[in-house]
Design a protein around this motif. Structure first.
Motif, mmCIF file in Angstrom:
data_model
loop_
_atom_site.group_PDB
_atom_site.id
_atom_site.type_symbol
_atom_site.label_atom_id
_atom_site.label_comp_id
_atom_site.label_asym_id
_atom_site.label_seq_id
_atom_site.Cartn_x
_atom_site.Cartn_y
_atom_site.Cartn_z
ATOM 1 N N GLU A 108 22.344 3.207 -10.247
ATOM 2 C CA GLU A 108 23.767 2.746 -9.625
ATOM 3 C C GLU A 108 24.447 4.006 -9.379
ATOM 4 O O GLU A 108 24.004 5.124 -10.058
ATOM 5 N N ASN A 167 19.768 4.731 -5.086
ATOM 6 C CA ASN A 167 20.129 3.968 -5.945
ATOM 7 C C ASN A 167 18.953 2.936 -6.026
ATOM 8 O O ASN A 167 18.519 2.206 -5.035
ATOM 9 N N ARG A 211 18.586 0.154 -7.855
ATOM 10 C CA ARG A 211 19.145 -0.977 -8.116
ATOM 11 C C ARG A 211 18.303 -1.780 -9.620
ATOM 12 O O ARG A 211 17.830 -2.913 -9.457
#
Ligand SMILES: Nc1nc2c(ncn2[C@@H]2O[C@H](COP(=O)(O)OP(=O)(O)OP(=O)(O)O)[C@@H](O)[C@H]2O)c(=O)[nH]1
Ligand SMILES: [Mg+2]
Length: 245
Positions: free
Chosen positions: A78, A97, A99
């Motif tokens: 993140e 990112n 995730r």
């Protein structure tokens, strides 16, 4: 069930390897040298990248060459904290990112690279996810893979997490300024174990605080780039060569 899982994993890795090979060759043709930087969280990846940027720029400047074109893909679970730090240094940076995924795969690298919009980089770096395990398994299409191990983490990580030490081209020991206060960090044992796992491994001992070892690392990377990307022969050089015949 176990066998089926193994088959699926093999096929995911095989597909990734194929895409990585194609990406590597394409970047080589474009004269972009791609370096994957791996380490555990906080080992000093972003700080080292900033030092490398400074080192590469300084060397080009001393040689009377234009500043090298640099790009950094900043992978994190993140946040855009590191991508912003790199941008503040005047370097093109794309935030990747994942995730929650603990490694970077080729599809992610390809999408991040496209987001640069076709800048002709001489150097492209990937700050991989902070993780000493999973990134070792996934080829990211880089020409050169380096891993960092910081002094505060302890030398014995080579014994506990051997796969990454086995796949990289260089081991960069970071935060060497902590060596005097960490007498149990056994540099000789680390080198011995790491080189036993990986006989072609180069080892650098560095500190972003004192500058130790950074010049040697930049020189090594420049030699690796020169050996990888095709030479560009300028017409003026060809003319001078012909005239000398
Ligand atoms: N003493 C010392 N501290 C360092 C050195 N390099 C980095 N640090 C510090 O270590 C901390 C983590 O550095 P980062 O460069 O953010 O590490 P990172 O691996 O990018 O961290 P993540 O992206 O969060 O995984 C920061 O507080 C840095 O200032 C060094 O050579 N010596
Ligand atoms: Mg970082």
């Amino acid at each position: 069930m176990e066998r089926r899982m193994l088959e699926v994993k093999r096929s995911v890795l095989a597909g990734n390897d194929e895409a990585a090979e194609a990406f590597r060759e394409k970047r080589r043709e474009e004269r972009t040298f791609f370096v994957d930087v791996m380490a555990s969280p906080g080992a000093g990846k972003t700080t080292l990248l900033l030092s490398l940027v400074e080192g590469l720029r300084a060397r080009a400047d001393r040689a009377g060459l234009p500043a090298p074109k640099l790009g950094v893909i900043e992978a994190d679970l993140e946040s855009d904290v590191d991508a912003r730090k790199i941008k503040e240094a005047g370097v093109a940076s794309v935030e990747l990112n994942t995730r929650g995924v603990c490694h970077v795969e080729m599809g992610m690298v390809e999408r991040a690279f496209e987001a640069f919009g076709g800048i002709p980089f001489e150097w492209l770096f990937l700050e991989n996810i902070g993780n000493l395990v999973c990134p070792a398994e996934f080829d990211t299409g880089a020409h050169c893979r380096i891993m960092l191990l910081s002094v505060p983490e302890g030398w014995d990580k080579v014994v506990k997490y051997p796969p990454m030490f086995a796949v990289v081209d260089a081991l960069v020991v970071t935060k060497s300024d902590y060596l005097p206060s960490n007498p149990d960090f056994d540099l000789a044992a680390l080198e011995e174990c790491a080189c036993a796992l990986n006989p072609r491994l180069e080892v650098f001992v560095t500190s972003a605080r004192t500058g130790e070892g950074l010049g040697e690392l930049v020189s090594w990377l420049e030699r690796r780039r020169a050996a990888c990307v095709p030479l560009v022969v300028r017409s003026s050089t060809v003319g001078a060569f012909r005239a000398a015949l």
